[in-house]
Every structure is written in C-alpha cells, then in structure tokens.
Scaffold this motif. Sequence first.
Motif, PDB file in Angstrom:
ATOM      1  N   ARG A   5       0.644  -1.378   0.070  1.00 62.75           N
ATOM      2  CA  ARG A   5       0.020  -0.144   0.125  1.00 62.75           C
ATOM      3  C   ARG A   5       0.859   1.292   0.105  1.00 62.75           C
ATOM      4  O   ARG A   5       0.532   2.272  -0.856  1.00 62.75           O
ATOM      5  CB  ARG A   5      -0.939   0.115   1.273  1.00 62.75           C
ATOM      6  CG  ARG A   5      -2.188  -0.828   1.234  1.00 62.75           C
ATOM      7  CD  ARG A   5      -2.904  -0.518   2.531  1.00 62.75           C
ATOM      8  NE  ARG A   5      -3.812   0.565   2.211  1.00 62.75           N
ATOM      9  CZ  ARG A   5      -4.859   0.509   3.442  1.00 62.75           C
ATOM     10  NH1 ARG A   5      -4.873  -0.218   4.239  1.00 62.75           N
ATOM     11  NH2 ARG A   5      -5.382   1.701   2.978  1.00 62.75           N
ATOM     12  N   GLN A   6       1.944   1.227   0.799  1.00 63.73           N
ATOM     13  CA  GLN A   6       2.673   2.408   0.886  1.00 63.73           C
ATOM     14  C   GLN A   6       3.312   2.671  -0.422  1.00 63.73           C
ATOM     15  O   GLN A   6       3.777   3.808  -0.783  1.00 63.73           O
ATOM     16  CB  GLN A   6       3.787   2.110   2.036  1.00 63.73           C
ATOM     17  CG  GLN A   6       3.463   2.336   3.351  1.00 63.73           C
ATOM     18  CD  GLN A   6       4.056   2.146   4.582  1.00 63.73           C
ATOM     19  OE1 GLN A   6       5.249   1.978   4.461  1.00 63.73           O
ATOM     20  NE2 GLN A   6       3.461   2.290   5.722  1.00 63.73           N
ATOM     21  N   MET A   7       4.034   1.626  -1.253  1.00 63.66           N
ATOM     22  CA  MET A   7       4.558   1.722  -2.331  1.00 63.66           C
ATOM     23  C   MET A   7       3.623   2.341  -3.189  1.00 63.66           C
ATOM     24  O   MET A   7       4.224   3.105  -4.321  1.00 63.66           O
ATOM     25  CB  MET A   7       5.175   0.474  -2.666  1.00 63.66           C
ATOM     26  CG  MET A   7       6.750   0.013  -2.161  1.00 63.66           C
ATOM     27  SD  MET A   7       7.303  -1.417  -2.798  1.00 63.66           S
ATOM     28  CE  MET A   7       6.366  -2.716  -2.362  1.00 63.66           C
ATOM     29  N   LEU A   8       2.562   1.997  -3.336  1.00 68.17           N
ATOM     30  CA  LEU A   8       1.473   2.392  -4.177  1.00 68.17           C
ATOM     31  C   LEU A   8       1.249   3.936  -4.118  1.00 68.17           C
ATOM     32  O   LEU A   8       0.988   4.786  -5.243  1.00 68.17           O
ATOM     33  CB  LEU A   8       0.404   1.350  -4.355  1.00 68.17           C
ATOM     34  CG  LEU A   8       0.310   0.058  -4.970  1.00 68.17           C
ATOM     35  CD1 LEU A   8      -0.988  -0.758  -4.570  1.00 68.17           C
ATOM     36  CD2 LEU A   8       0.423   0.215  -6.475  1.00 68.17           C
ATOM     37  N   SER A   9       1.039   4.189  -2.861  1.00 70.37           N
ATOM     38  CA  SER A   9       0.910   5.833  -2.416  1.00 70.37           C
ATOM     39  C   SER A   9       1.933   6.422  -2.624  1.00 70.37           C
ATOM     40  O   SER A   9       1.759   7.666  -2.472  1.00 70.37           O
ATOM     41  CB  SER A   9      -0.156   5.763  -1.316  1.00 70.37           C
ATOM     42  OG  SER A   9       0.637   5.131  -0.420  1.00 70.37           O
TER      43      SER A   9
END
Length: 292
Positions: free
Chosen positions: A288-292
Amino acid sequence: MTEAATHPLSAKLAKNRLYQDCFKYMQSDSLALPTIPDVSLKIRRAINEPSANSNKIARVVQIDPSITARLVKISNSPLYRGRRRIESCPEALTRLGLKAAQDIITAFALKAVFNARSPVIRRRMQELWAHSSYVAAISAVLAHKTPGFDPDRAMLAGLIHDIGVVPILAYADRQPDILDNPGDLAEAVRELRSPIGVQIVRKWDFPADFEDVIIHAENWRRDSGESASYSDIVMISQLHSFIGKVDVKQMPKMDELPAYKKLAAGNLDADLSINILDQAKDEIEHIRQMLS
C-alpha cells in the motif's frame, strides 16, 4: 427505446443528470476516458522491442526517479525477495522479469489518473484510490500465496477493478452543479462502473480477463468455472477490504463463496485466506505504501 427507458430504475435515473449524461456519452463512445500514464506506454513499447533487455529498459524507467525507487523497493519485498539485496534498476528488472515489471510500473503510475480539481471530487478520487490500492495490495499477497498466480498481475487487477468510476467522477468535476442530489453519484456509479471500466481496459489494451475482474468484482456468488481466476482473487480481496468498514451482516460468508473455495482448493491455506489481514498485515501495508 433506449436502455435507460426500459431500466427498472428508469423513473429515478431519468432525473439523474449525471447518469443520463455519462450513459449518453458512453453509448456514443465520446465519454472522456483516462489515458494510460506515459511512462507505462514507454515501458510497454521498450519491452516489446526485439532487442529488449534489463539495461535498455532501465534507461527508460530511470526517467522517473520515483518509480525507479519503488521498483527497487518492491524487488526487495517479501513478494520477490532473493538471497541478496537489490540496489539498482537493472538488477530489479532482472529479478522481477520484464513482463512483471511492466505490470508493476503501470500500477505505480496509475495514481496520476485518480485526480480532480474541485475539493469534493478530489476527496472522492482519493477515497477511490485508497480503496483500490488496498484491494490491490491484498490481491498481490493472496496471489503470492496461491500457486499459479502472479502477484504483479493480481496487484494491477485489484487496482483497476473500480477504474470505471474515474470518468464518472471526472465528468462531475467538470460540471460542479451536477451533484445537487448526493444520491445521484452513487446511482451513476452503480449502473455504469462496469461498462465504462470495460471500455477503459479495452482502450488500454489490458488482458481480456481484466474485463471479468471489473464486471464481477462484487458478484459474490459467481462461479467462474473449475479453476480460480484473477477475478476470484480480486473479489475475495475486496471482501477482505470491507472488514471493519461494512456491517458484517451485509457481507456474504466468505468460506461459502465459490471463489473462496477454489482458492482454498488450490492449496492456499484456508486459515490464512480468512485471516490474511492479520497474518500478512505488514506485507499488505508495505505494498500500500509503495502504491501511494
């Protein structure tokens, strides 16, 4: 007679200008659809060249330092981690494989599509991105733990399962007076997200089975056949994403669904697939962090 005139909700929808406008433009193939991010197109062209290799593709990827950094980071994540730490873009591409890297880069670049000018619609876009990226992260982890599935492809499938909502929000963003009735947006999304989403994945030349992902994202009782599919993974991931946010009484029992049974039969640990939000929490949050 138009489809809208024969629709069971026709009386209500006839008064819904957002639905009527989006439906009309969708039918005439003139609804403004989002374009696939430029970096994704460049990567796709480069990968399809006969002389493609990791060093050549890396030169294209490195035009965008943010995507380069995230590509290196995901190559060191539990989804792909090898014996040694990856430090460079060419090494990351070699570990991931060029096809997987293409899906991952497209996923990273897609956030730019979820944007708007007005504060109200921008917030809606942000909420849609947050939901889509959560479903994408769960899909990637489920696929990683299920034989026969690619986590990168599952992540991209999860990310685009609601892509058909983007043009509806974008149209509302250009017509600020169109949302006088708060229920109009929900109705338009419910009726049009699937057909518009299918138009987008066809325009973007995505795999044909991504159409099933969009059409059946909430078709809980669907049985797609003997073997599990990416639409099954995205469906079960979306159910997981609702836990703690939607009244449990409104949700079907996961272990009774054909999609869940097929994933469990494919050697996915049954306890893990039910409790994946707890057992793979760090992995999901990392994606999630990588996508955001």
